[in-house]
Scaffold this motif. Structure first.
Motif, mmCIF file in Angstrom:
data_model
loop_
_atom_site.group_PDB
_atom_site.id
_atom_site.type_symbol
_atom_site.label_atom_id
_atom_site.label_comp_id
_atom_site.label_asym_id
_atom_site.label_seq_id
_atom_site.Cartn_x
_atom_site.Cartn_y
_atom_site.Cartn_z
ATOM 1 N N MET B 20 25.334 89.114 117.738
ATOM 2 C CA MET B 20 26.045 89.752 118.845
ATOM 3 C C MET B 20 25.417 89.270 120.179
ATOM 4 O O MET B 20 26.068 89.202 121.074
ATOM 5 N N MET B 25 32.507 85.905 121.434
ATOM 6 C CA MET B 25 33.431 87.023 121.000
ATOM 7 C C MET B 25 33.432 87.130 119.764
ATOM 8 O O MET B 25 33.158 88.346 119.255
ATOM 9 N N PHE B 28 30.030 87.974 118.065
ATOM 10 C CA PHE B 28 29.908 89.620 118.378
ATOM 11 C C PHE B 28 30.480 90.244 117.510
ATOM 12 O O PHE B 28 29.996 91.336 117.058
ATOM 13 N N LEU B 32 28.958 92.950 114.721
ATOM 14 C CA LEU B 32 29.252 94.247 114.828
ATOM 15 C C LEU B 32 29.577 94.887 113.275
ATOM 16 O O LEU B 32 29.280 96.066 112.880
ATOM 17 N N ILE B 35 26.419 95.134 111.427
ATOM 18 C CA ILE B 35 25.701 96.445 111.732
ATOM 19 C C ILE B 35 26.427 97.866 111.240
ATOM 20 O O ILE B 35 25.790 98.581 110.534
ATOM 21 N N SER B 36 27.764 97.689 111.349
ATOM 22 C CA SER B 36 28.476 98.893 110.758
ATOM 23 C C SER B 36 28.264 99.032 109.262
ATOM 24 O O SER B 36 28.311 100.342 108.823
ATOM 25 N N VAL B 39 25.001 100.608 108.614
ATOM 26 C CA VAL B 39 24.882 102.230 109.061
ATOM 27 C C VAL B 39 25.956 102.661 107.786
ATOM 28 O O VAL B 39 25.108 103.789 107.198
ATOM 29 N N LEU B 87 39.528 99.372 113.779
ATOM 30 C CA LEU B 87 39.132 98.990 115.069
ATOM 31 C C LEU B 87 38.835 97.409 114.950
ATOM 32 O O LEU B 87 38.910 97.018 115.832
ATOM 33 N N PHE B 90 41.896 95.512 115.358
ATOM 34 C CA PHE B 90 42.394 95.567 117.032
ATOM 35 C C PHE B 90 41.346 94.587 117.601
ATOM 36 O O PHE B 90 41.941 93.957 118.402
ATOM 37 N N THR B 91 40.168 94.794 117.496
ATOM 38 C CA THR B 91 39.147 93.787 118.219
ATOM 39 C C THR B 91 39.376 92.374 117.912
ATOM 40 O O THR B 91 39.338 91.668 118.843
ATOM 41 N N LEU B 94 42.420 91.568 119.891
ATOM 42 C CA LEU B 94 41.880 91.563 121.427
ATOM 43 C C LEU B 94 41.105 89.990 121.541
ATOM 44 O O LEU B 94 41.495 89.700 122.576
ATOM 45 N N ALA B 98 42.174 87.331 124.244
ATOM 46 C CA ALA B 98 41.229 87.147 125.509
ATOM 47 C C ALA B 98 41.313 85.453 125.288
ATOM 48 O O ALA B 98 41.133 84.909 126.482
ATOM 49 N N THR B 107 31.678 85.312 126.502
ATOM 50 C CA THR B 107 32.069 86.499 127.205
ATOM 51 C C THR B 107 31.329 86.303 128.645
ATOM 52 O O THR B 107 31.876 86.912 129.457
ATOM 53 N N MET B 110 33.773 84.835 130.860
ATOM 54 C CA MET B 110 35.148 85.775 131.400
ATOM 55 C C MET B 110 34.871 86.400 132.483
ATOM 56 O O MET B 110 34.239 87.502 132.541
#
Lengths: 492, 122
Positions: B20, B25, B28, B32, B35-36, B39, B87, B90-91, B94, B98, B107, B110
């Motif tokens: 990350m 991007m 990152f 993520l 990490i999720s 979790v 999510l 979606f990202t 995105l 981007a 990033t 940007m």
């Protein structure tokens, strides 16, 4: 019982209908508006019910608490739902003329309703995992709202917003997992009983810190605020108003809820973190608001100032401070919406958001200027507007708690806010004009600003009702036994 | 078992954080995801790692017996995985948008929303 489900079901159903009607603006608009008005009405009904019969709760599918999912409405939640409904209705009207045809067709109303679903769900959630789910609903809807216009800066802002918010939700999930590991329950009322006196256990403290991190990022507290000034000025004004009025406030609301009901905010570690973060948020907000030259970025930093002030109230955590904070939360919803909407009008009239290029609006639109002055007073907290009372309550509470440094911080924050909005005002209204032609302000834009201004003054002049509600809800928040009994009541 | 899973979760978080912080991007997003998943493992561990008994509560005892795994965390993870997957989709979209709009994956580069050249304050 149905009344408790209505704030969630109503916007969700409307979102579905809006998807079907997305090509038909003539139907979509009134349905969208009616649903928001109905939401405000449901909030009012809920508030009267809570006033008469105390805290209301419903156990979904008949699974008794602490095993099932509970929705709970107390005074604070009901009031917030009502205010959300009012603000959402006005924002929808504002959007009638502010949104482009493409944005409306690509689902702006759908996302607005989905956002309201998440917001109301978060207000009512009595279960901490359920709260996480509502946060996700809110988040995905806000992603949609940010990028629905499809412009370059919007995509850029969304990248920062999405990135930081996803980290926050991951932390929230980890916190919830640890909390479940430590206590074996997710129901917030049940957690309250199980955590009494156990605050210093490492597992609990780690969970509390992770949740604090998550809510702090949601409410744009230092040092997790970067997404806010990066993203709030990029979407349409309608979206900005909605975000500023609702999203960060939900963060503060959950902070109040979780750190009065579940965790003890008086724990030295949490309190130190909150005080430090609150002061830093306030200070950075002030500096940002004083130096920015894009109107909505100034406002974004002003949102941070108010978040910082509320954080300080939560950190001190005395009943009087919580009363001041809840009142601040209620009125800031209205005032922030009013300010963002007024700036939306100004930006439309001036055809720019860049402060040095604005000007001359006092001559062409004196009425708008007058409304702006009133809203400005409301933001800075000067009587007779609504912003005055929560600041008085809060300063009084901080003084009673002998936190003189924090009193000073709140006062400086208020003065700096006044300075920042005055800078905005003089740039937009008094500066010499470059263009001599300004467009007219249509009714869809003007009427919501007027109504919000009336509300700002009305809540200031007839503040007793809101002050009483805030004080009563802070009594409930500080003595969660009523809430706990209502939720767990029949189960054991 | 719990210990190994904890170490695995820690490793995933470390790797995820490293990715990350690279500033790209796509990295990152991959970080993520790591990490999720870490979790999710953490939540999984909270419900005991065992397959010895069925998770039924004996009415006479009133609590789950110590050799059964609590099913609630598993239900939580399922929810979290579904949400996380949505999510992530979606990202990713995105990120692609981007990249095609701004021509960079970094990033830091940007700067559409917050331009580098700032005008003088009033």
């Amino acid at each position: 019982m149905t009344l408790l489900l209505a704030p969630v079901v109503l916007p969700l159903a409307t979102a579905a209908i809006c998807v079907l009607l997305r090509k038909n603006r003539g139907f979509q608009r009134p349905i969208n508006l009616l649903s928001c008005l109905a939401l405000a009405y449901v909030g009012l009904l809920l508030l009267t019910l809570v006033e008469e019969q105390g805290v209301q709760s419903v156990q979904l599918s008949g699974w008794s608490a602490p095993f099932g999912i509970s929705l709970v409405a107390d005074r604070l939640a009901a009031t917030m739902i009502m205010l959300t409904g009012i603000v959402a209705s006005l924002v929808v009207v504002f959007g009638f003329s502010d949104l482009s045809f493409g944005e409306e067709k690509n689902g702006h109303p759908v996302f607005v309703q989905a956002l309201l679903t998440g917001v109301c769900g978060a207000f009512l959630a009595g279960d901490i995992f359920n709260l996480y789910v509502w946060f996700e609903v809110m988040l995905i809807a806000s992603f949609g709202l940010l990028v629905v216009g499809g412009l370059k800066p919007q995509i850029d802002g969304a990248v920062k917003y999405v990135g930081l918010n996803l980290i926050a939700t991951t932390a929230m999930l980890a916190g919830i997992g640890l909390l479940f590991g430590a206590t074996g329950t997710l129901n917030m009322a049940d957690l309250h009983g199980k955590l009494l006196g156990n605050m210093s256990e490492p597992g609990v403290l780690a969970a509390a810190s992770l949740l604090l991190f998550a809510f702090a990022a949601k409410s744009a507290m230092f040092p997790l605020y970067f997404w806010l000034p990066a993203a709030y000025h990029t979407p349409s004004h309608t979206t900005s108003i909605l975000f500023a009025a609702l999203l960060t406030k939900v963060g503060v609301y959950t902070l109040i809820r979780v750190f009065t009901l579940v965790f003890d905010v008086q724990h030295p570690l949490l309190q130190t973190l909150l005080v430090g973060s609150g002061v830093a948020t306030l200070t950075l907000g002030i500096f940002g608001a004083m130096t920015e030259t894009i109107a909505r970025r100034v406002l974004a930093y002003l949102v941070m100032v108010s978040i910082g002030i509320m954080t300080l109230g939560i950190a001190v955590g005395t009943p009087a401070a919580i009363a001041g904070t809840t009142l601040y939360l209620m009125q800031t919803l209205i005032v922030t919406a009013a300010l963002f909407m007024a700036v939306g009008c100004v930006a439309h009239l001036a055809k720019t958001e860049n402060l040095p290029e604005m000007g001359g609006l006092w001559r062409s639109h004196p009425l708008m200027g007058a409304l702006f002055v009133i809203i400005m007073l409301g933001v800075a907290g000067i009587p007779p507007t609504s912003g005055f009372w929560p600041k008085i309550l809060l300063i009084e509470a901080l003084a009673d708690a002998q936190r003189w440094g924090l009193v000073l911080a709140v006062v400086i924050g208020s003065l700096a806010t006044l300075y920042a909005v005055m800078r905005l005002f003089s740039a937009a209204f008094w500066q010499d004009v470059n263009t001599d032609e300004t467009p007219n302000l249509d009714l869809f834009r003007f009427a919501p600003v007027l109504i919000l201004t009336v509300l700002v003054v009305g809540f200031g002049l007839f503040a007793q009702g809101l002050v009483d509600t805030a004080k009563a809800s802070s009594v409930n928040l500080m003595n969660p036994s009523v809430y706990v009994e209502q939720v767990l009541g029949g189960s054991k | 078992m719990d210990l190994w899973l904890s170490i695995l979760a820690g490793t995933l978080v470390a790797g995820g954080s490293y990715l990350m912080m690279s500033g790209a991007m796509l990295r990152f997003l991959l970080g993520l995801v790591l990490i999720s998943n870490a979790v999710n493992l953490v939540i999984f561990v909270t419900g005991r790692m065992t397959y010895a008994g069925a998770p039924f509560i004996d009415k006479a005892v009133g609590v789950l017996s110590a050799d059964a795994a609590n099913p609630v965390p598993q239900a939580l993870i399922l929810t979290a995985i579904v949400i996380g997957f949505g999510l992530f989709a979606f990202t990713l979209a995105l990120a692609l948008r981007a990249y095609s709009e701004m021509g960079t994956d970094d990033t830091d580069e940007m700067r559409e929303a917050e331009p580098k050249t700032e005008e003088k304050p009033l």
